[in-house]
Design a protein around this motif. Structure first.
Motif, short mmCIF file in Angstrom:
data_model
loop_
_atom_site.label_atom_id
_atom_site.label_comp_id
_atom_site.label_asym_id
_atom_site.label_seq_id
_atom_site.Cartn_x
_atom_site.Cartn_y
_atom_site.Cartn_z
N UNK A 6 0.83 -1.21 0.00
CA UNK A 6 0.00 0.00 0.00
C UNK A 6 0.86 1.26 0.00
N UNK A 7 1.88 1.28 0.86
CA UNK A 7 2.75 2.46 0.92
C UNK A 7 3.55 2.62 -0.38
N UNK A 8 3.97 1.49 -0.95
CA UNK A 8 4.70 1.57 -2.24
C UNK A 8 3.81 2.16 -3.33
N UNK A 9 2.55 1.75 -3.38
CA UNK A 9 1.64 2.30 -4.40
C UNK A 9 1.45 3.80 -4.19
N UNK A 10 1.23 4.20 -2.95
CA UNK A 10 1.03 5.61 -2.66
C UNK A 10 2.30 6.40 -2.94
N UNK A 11 3.45 5.84 -2.56
CA UNK A 11 4.72 6.55 -2.73
C UNK A 11 5.07 6.67 -4.22
N UNK A 12 4.83 5.62 -4.99
CA UNK A 12 5.11 5.69 -6.43
C UNK A 12 4.27 6.78 -7.08
N UNK A 13 2.98 6.80 -6.76
CA UNK A 13 2.09 7.81 -7.36
C UNK A 13 2.45 9.20 -6.84
N UNK A 14 2.83 9.29 -5.57
CA UNK A 14 3.20 10.58 -4.97
C UNK A 14 4.45 11.14 -5.63
N UNK A 15 5.44 10.28 -5.85
CA UNK A 15 6.68 10.74 -6.47
C UNK A 15 6.45 11.16 -7.91
N UNK A 16 5.61 10.43 -8.62
CA UNK A 16 5.26 10.81 -9.99
C UNK A 16 4.60 12.19 -10.00
N UNK A 17 3.67 12.40 -9.07
CA UNK A 17 2.95 13.68 -9.01
C UNK A 17 3.84 14.81 -8.50
N UNK A 18 4.79 14.49 -7.60
CA UNK A 18 5.69 15.52 -7.08
C UNK A 18 6.68 15.95 -8.17
N UNK A 19 7.22 15.00 -8.90
CA UNK A 19 8.12 15.35 -10.02
C UNK A 19 7.40 16.27 -11.00
N UNK A 20 6.15 15.96 -11.28
CA UNK A 20 5.38 16.76 -12.24
C UNK A 20 5.06 18.15 -11.67
N UNK A 21 4.74 18.21 -10.40
CA UNK A 21 4.48 19.52 -9.76
C UNK A 21 5.76 20.36 -9.78
N UNK A 22 6.90 19.73 -9.48
CA UNK A 22 8.18 20.44 -9.52
C UNK A 22 8.43 21.05 -10.90
N UNK A 23 8.07 20.32 -11.95
CA UNK A 23 8.28 20.80 -13.32
C UNK A 23 7.55 22.11 -13.60
N UNK A 24 6.50 22.39 -12.83
CA UNK A 24 5.72 23.62 -13.03
C UNK A 24 6.08 24.73 -12.05
N UNK A 25 7.06 24.52 -11.19
CA UNK A 25 7.42 25.53 -10.19
C UNK A 25 8.36 26.59 -10.77
N UNK A 26 8.27 27.79 -10.21
CA UNK A 26 9.13 28.89 -10.65
C UNK A 26 10.61 28.61 -10.36
N UNK A 27 10.87 27.97 -9.23
CA UNK A 27 12.27 27.68 -8.86
C UNK A 27 12.68 26.29 -9.34
#
Lengths: 133, 133, 133, 133
Positions: free
Chosen positions: D26-47
């Motif tokens: 369960x944690x692996x599934x959440x962490x995999x999806x979280x990391x995918x979404x965090x990488x994508x959010x980072x791509x849209x950040x000003x810094x």
């Protein structure tokens, strides 16, 4: 799940309905893990030979759901053509796998449950398609 | 590559043209790895901000190509509806990623090369579709 | 393969030996596809029940090789602890899968070939470990 | 999630503690999806430039968690050497990614949340290791 909060904290959020996308990602994650676990449970069944097509479609469906969960989770600079065809492929895999699992639902609880999650994931994909088609 | 020999030694081979399928799998493997490497190279470029869409589509394309390589590599009890939609999704990802990479081809050799492999993979997908559509 | 040229055109290349990394990525790609194809070929064999452990380890090995190919393909801001443990996991999966495939090598050409690529991939992983341990 | 019920209906269940394995998946599934979404959010950040290492480790961590969720979800004919090294690689990726995300936690809510899920996943991995080491 935490990924849903991360999705919601995106600095440049998608214009598509967020809850519909999140339900699709959630069902894809559950369906991918369910198909992986169902294929593995099938491998340990006495009537293994009857379950060969089920295992094969489980593996296809796990691959499709995994790829779709990631593509839908990305909100930056989305390409609707990519998202649309990805979700159609996922829905097709869920349909084929769900129908095959259903045929074994009487004999195997894991197949009955997997058919359920495949149908749920297929509907969640259809709901995203309704937003973009 | 060894996987091609393994594919050919399948006890119940597909009725579809083997060389066309193998070329599709090979191009998907190369394209998935190329997109992973191109996204990573983009992350180290000075004009990173110009490459955000490229990175995003690289990641989508790598996911699509990975799932497609596995689904096409399976010959047991194939479902043509699953294969067809999977390959269409892969071709759409290759098209979108290839066009975006092409826009950066003058400035970045990795983007120029990645555009090439995307186009090649898209054609290999189209050739499989011509067999089953 | 084109991904090798893309890897070489990275603007901030790794300080590790490039040819050793590229061989590791190449073997991981071949091994992942080989294990996917071997699991599928096993599913169509008459002595399927004898091949259950082989299929399971094929699936594990394909997952490990896929993740490793992507992690090693990234040169930006690498974390050696992540790379080291990832490659160790990949080598362990190749060892287990290769030994199991070897047991079926006399009866199934796909298992014989898969044992070979597993051993080659395990060695390519060991060569990367020798660079960073 | 449905996959947990499927895991529990396996005809030849693992002898390891089921709840510990399920929490890890369960944690692996959440962490995999979280990391995918965090990488994508980072791509849209000003810094964005400050977040390059975060994106890279997010991608590694998503790959490790995805592979681990599938390997741990399989109960048929498990190989403890494969599971042990896979989980160690996953814990290492969670550690590296969680530490990097933590550095950006003050500025980016997605990084703060991603650091949390990485730590939780790392602990869930450690709990499985305690069962088999």
């Amino acid at each position: 799940m935490t990924f849903e909060e991360i999705f919601k904290s995106h600095p440049a959020p998608t214009s598509l309905d967020r809850d519909t996308l999140l339900r699709c990602i959630r069902e894809c994650l559950d369906c991918a893990a369910s198909c992986t676990a169902c294929a593995d449970a099938c491998l340990s069944e006495d009537d293994l030979r009857m379950l060969v097509r089920c295992i094969r479609l489980n593996l296809d469906c796990a691959d499709a759901c995994g790829a779709t969960s990631r593509t839908v989770a990305r909100q930056t600079a989305a390409d609707l053509g990519v998202i649309r065809t990805t979700i159609k492929a996922c829905a097709a895999a869920c349909l084929a796998c769900g129908e095959e699992c259903e045929r074994h639902a009487v004999h195997h609880e894991h197949c009955r449950l997997c058919a359920e999650v495949c149908r749920r994931c297929e509907r969640a994909c259809a709901d995203v398609l309704a937003l973009i088609d």
